[in-house]
Design an enzyme around this catalytic site. Structure first.
Site: not given
Ligand code: PEP
Length: 247
Positions: A9-11, A94, A96, A165, A171, A209
């Site tokens: 996921n590049w966001k 997600h 976010e 998640e 993050g 992460s």
């Molecule tokens: C995500 O945003 O879906 C995610 C898992 O981010 P990260 O790996 O940076 O924690």
């Protein structure tokens, strides 16, 4: 045994130049990956990434999808539009988007339904905040989030992907331990089994992460069928190491 799925996921990261160098480096290293691999790129770059990934094992994902088919929804992108750019998966719910865009469980369920209606596999994200975990509410929260999607999608639920998640791990560099993640995955698996005779074909991803150092241990858990990867998906070497750990 079903193939694992590693989805990046590049966001809101990237540019025409960096997307090209990142994807070229990934394509050079991915070879004939034995797992499924996808990257969720910002929508404006779908055409560019579709062209770069053409004929490769890497598939394209969107980071969101509209809950509606078409019409007066300024700024939204319909599933039919995403399909025109070869999108195979769409992330929905997600944390976010739940947090910054106020997406409710019902909105997330409607988005999953729209995706399925367009032939796009929704990657449905569920997860608890730190406060919810500390209050002992992890299971209640993830089951409520998933129940909305099950309720709206009936027997089609066997076509979704679920990503657990934990919000406190996204993050932050704090990862759920393999045991903590497995515990929640087992709960989600049981919930899916109760809803569908075909639940075992549903991939349950862990996200939060995940990195080259912890991927193997997480991906070895019985109910962890892959990963949704943020930060480490922006570095070709890290993403490729995680793909190798899923083999
Ligand atoms: C995500 O945003 O879906 C995610 C898992 O981010 P990260 O790996 O940076 O924690």
């Amino acid at each position: 045994m079903k193939k694992k799925l590693i989805a990046g996921n590049w966001k809101m990261n990237g540019s025409l130049a960096t997307n090209e160098s990142l994807l070229r480096a990934m394509l050079a290293g991915v070879g004939q990956a034995t797992c499924r691999v996808a990257v969720a790129v910002p929508s404006v770059y779908l055409a560019q990434c579709q062209a770069l990934l053409a004929g490769s094992v890497m598939e394209l994902a969107a980071q969101d999808i509209a809950a509606h088919e078409a019409g007066a929804y300024t700024g939204e992108i319909a599933g039919s539009m995403l399909r025109e750019f070869g999108v195979r998966y769409a992330i929905v719910g997600h944390s976010e988007r739940r947090q910054y865009h106020g997406e409710s469980d019902e909105t997330v369920a409607a988005k999953a339904q729209r995706a399925l209606g367009c032939g796009i596999t929704p990657i449905v994200c569920v997860g608890e905040t730190l406060a919810e975990r500390e209050a002992g509410k992890t299971v209640e929260v993830v089951k409520r989030q998933l129940a909305a999607v099950i309720h709206a999608n009936g027997h089609c639920v066997s076509e979704i992907v679920v990503a657990y998640e934990p919000v406190w791990a996204i993050g932050t560099g704090k990862t759920a331990s393999p045991e903590q993640a497995q515990q929640v995955h087992a709960v989600l698996r049981a919930q899916l089994r109760a809803a569908s005779a075909n639940a075992d074909r549903i991939a349950l991803l862990y996200g939060g992460s995940m990195n080259p150092g912890n991927a193997k241990a997480l991906l070895s858990q019985p109910d962890i069928d892959g990963g949704l990867i943020g930060g480490a998906a922006l570095k070709a070497a890290d993403f490729l190491t995680i793909i190798a750990a899923a083999a």
